[in-house]
Design an enzyme around this catalytic site. Structure first.
Site, short mmCIF file in Angstrom:
data_model
loop_
_atom_site.label_atom_id
_atom_site.label_comp_id
_atom_site.label_asym_id
_atom_site.label_seq_id
_atom_site.Cartn_x
_atom_site.Cartn_y
_atom_site.Cartn_z
N LYS A 109 2.45 2.02 -5.19
CA LYS A 109 3.13 1.45 -6.36
C LYS A 109 2.36 1.74 -7.65
CE LYS A 109 3.05 -2.62 -4.40
NZ LYS A 109 2.64 -2.23 -3.05
N GLY B 227 -3.72 -4.43 -4.41
CA GLY B 227 -4.56 -3.37 -4.95
C GLY B 227 -3.75 -2.12 -5.23
N HIS B 228 -4.01 -1.49 -6.36
CA HIS B 228 -3.36 -0.24 -6.71
C HIS B 228 -4.45 0.79 -7.00
CE1 HIS B 228 0.30 -2.45 -6.94
NE2 HIS B 228 0.06 -3.01 -8.11
N GLN C 281 1.84 -6.25 -3.04
CA GLN C 281 2.15 -6.27 -1.61
C GLN C 281 3.45 -5.50 -1.32
OE1 GLN C 281 1.43 -9.64 -3.01
NE2 GLN C 281 -0.70 -9.23 -2.62
N ASP D 234 0.82 -1.22 0.00
CA ASP D 234 0.00 0.00 0.00
C ASP D 234 0.85 1.27 0.00
OD1 ASP D 234 -2.44 -1.57 0.31
OD2 ASP D 234 -1.84 -1.82 2.41
#
Length: 427
Positions: free
Chosen positions: A16, A40-41, A223, A13
Site C-alpha cells: 500500500k 508498516g509501509h 493492515q 503487507d
C-alpha cells in the site's frame, strides 16, 4: 475524482505504501484512518528506502498534506521518533495534521498487550505487542485518552486514573505485576503536549472542506481486509476497521463523498501472525517467495507466511469494500516458475466452495482448489506498458482480474517508485 480510498485486499503487507506514494504527487491530502504503529509501509524513492509505521505515506511528497485521522491510535513516542528520523533525512514533516480526537497509546497499553499475550500462551492472537488492541478497547469502554486531553491536565488525570482502576487490579491479582502509578503516566504524557501541539487540528472539518473544494483526498488504510475487526478472520484480526467503511468513521468524511475504492493485491498471498491461511506453503516454493519477495514485516520484523494467490479472498475483498479497482503488486517475484498455482475455490468437507465461508470453523478447514497457469522466465522489471510483459505474465494478470471481480488498473513490476505499469489512471 476528489476522494479515494486505498486499502489492502488481503492480510496486509500488499504494498500500500508504494501505491499511495505513486499517487502522492497528484493528491492534496493523504489520510491514515485506522490502526496504529502496528501497520508498516515500505516506500522506495530512488536509492532511498523509507519504513513508515504510523505516518501516512504522503509524508514523503512535498506537495501533499499528510493527515492522521480520528480513527487512528497514536503512540506519541513513536510518532515523535518517526518524525525526527524523517527530518534527519531531509524530509519536511511540518505539514502533518493530527486529529485532536485520535486516541493515544500509553505505556500501560503496551504493558497490558504483552502480559495478556503471554497469559494466553498457545491461544495468543499474535499481536505486535504495541498496545493497539488495549488502546482501542479503552476507546470502546469510554476510558480512552485522546490527543486533546493533553491540553487539560485535570481531565487527563481523571481519565488516566479511571483507566487504571481496573487495569491495576488485573495486573496485581491476575498477572502478579506491580500496579501502575497514574501520576507517572500523566507526567509522561504531558511531555508530549507541546511537541504535538503544532500538528493538532480539527481534521474532520479540514478534510470535508477540502473535498467540497474539489481537492484530491486519498484515504490510506493500514493492515488489510482480512484483518478487519468485523470482516476479517476473527479473532485473528486487528482492532479496527481496515475496510473501506473505516475510512468514513476514521476521518469524519461521509460515504457519499467517496468516489473510488482501490484494493491492493499482492500477486501471491502473505500474512503475519496467527490464524488460518488456506494457501500457505511449507515447502521450497514458500521459502522462495519469502526470499525473493523480501517478506519480512516492516513493523514486526517477523517473517511473513507465504502462499499462492487466493482468488476467493480477492472476490471477498471486492464485495465487502465495494472495490472499483485493483493495484496488483510484486508480479516480478513470480518470475522463474514454470507454472503458478492459483486458488480458485476451497474444498470444505468434500464440497467445492467458491465464496469465503462466514463460519470460522469452515474457514479453518478450507483446502485450496488450484488451477495452474503457465509461468514466465523473462525479467519484467523494465516493463513500462502492459504490452511489454511476456504473454504468460499478461495472461496471469488477466486471469487474476477475471477471478477477482474488479479491473486491475496498475501493476507493480519491481520495488522502485517508477517500476509500475499504469493501465488506467486512478485520478
Amino acid at each position: 475524482m476528489p476522494a479515494l480510498v486505498l486499502l489492502g485486499a488481503q492480510w496486509g503487507d500488499e504494498g500500500k505504501g508504494k501505491a499511495t506514494d505513486l499517487l502522492g504527487g497528484s493528491v492534496d491530502y493523504v489520510v491514515r484512518y485506522q490502526g496504529g504503529n502496528n501497520a508498516g509501509h515500505t516506500v522506495v524513492v530512488g536509492d532511498q528506502k523509507y519504513a513508515l509505521h504510523l505516518l501516512p505515506s504522503g509524508i514523503l511528497s512535498p506537495t501533499c498534506v499528510p493527515v492522521i485521522g480520528n480513527g487512528v491510535v497514536v503512540d506519541p513516542a513513536v510518532l515523535m521518533s518517526e518524525l525526527s528520523g524523517l527530518n534527519q533525512r531531509g524530509i519536511d514533516t511540518s505539514k502533518l495534521l493530527l486529529s485532536g480526537n485520535a486516541h493515544l497509546i500509553t505505556s500501560y497499553h503496551t504493558t497490558m498487550d504483552k502480559v495478556t499475550e503471554r497469559f494466553l500462551g498457545s491461544r495468543k492472537i499474535g499481536t505486535t505487542g504495541r498496545g493497539i488492541g488495549p488502546a482501542y478497547a479503552d476507546k470502546i469502554n469510554r476510558v480512552g485518552i485522546r490527543v486533546q486531553d493533553l491540553y487539560d491536565e485535570s481531565i487527563l488525570t481523571q481519565k488516566v486514573e479511571a483507566a487504571l482502576d481496573f487495569k491495576n487490579q488485573l495486573l496485581a491479582k491476575l498477572y502478579n505485576r506491580r500496579a501502575i502509578e497514574a501520576g507517572r503516566i500523566v507526567e509522561e504524557l504531558l511531555t508530549y503536549a507541546e511537541q504535538l501541539r503544532p500538528f493538532v487540528a480539527d481534521t474532520t472539518l479540514i478534510l470535508n472542506t477540502a473535498v467540497d473544494e474539489g481537492k484530491v483526498v486519498l484515504f490510506e488504510g493500514g493492515q488489510g481486509t482480512l484483518l478487519d475487526i468485523d470482516h476479517g478472520t476473527y479473532p485473528f484480526v486487528t482492532s479496527s476497521n481496515a475496510t473501506a467503511g473505516g475510512a468514513c468513521t476514521g476521518s469524519g468524511v461521509g460515504p457519499t463523498k467517496i468516489d473510488r475504492v482501490i484494493g491492493i493485491l499482492k500477486a501471491y498471498t502473505t500474512r503475519v501472525g496467527s490464524g488460518p491461511f488456506p494457501t500457505e506453503l511449507f515447502d521450497e516454493d514458500g521459502e522462495a517467495l519469502r526470499r525473493i519477495g523480501g517478506e519480512r514485516g516492516v513493523t514486526t520484523g517477523r517473517d511473513r507466511r507465504c502462499g499462492w494467490f487466493d482468488a476467493v479472498i480477492a472476490r471477498y475483498a471486492t464485495r465487502v469494500n465495494g472495490l472499483t479497482d485493483f493495484f496488483l503488486t510484486k508480479l516480478d517475484v513470480l518470475t522463474g516458475w514454470d507454472r503458478i498455482p492459483v486458488c480458485v475455490a476451497y474444498e470444505i468437507d468434500g464440497k467445492r466452495v467458491e465464496e469465503l465461508p462466514y463460519s470460522q470453523t469452515d474457514f479453518h478447514h478450507a483446502k485450496p482448489v488450484y488451477e495452474y497457469l503457465p509461468g514466465w522466465s523473462e525479467d519484467i522489471t523494465k516493463a513500462k506498458t502492459f504490452a511489454d510483459l511476456p504473454k504468460n505474465a499478461q495472461d496471469y494478470v488477466k486471469a487474476l482480474q477475471d477471478m477477482s471481480g474488479a479491473p486491475i488498473s496498475a501493476i507493480g513490476v519491481g520495488p522502485g517508485r517508477t517500476e509500475t505499469i499504469e493501465i488506467n489512471s486512478f485520478l
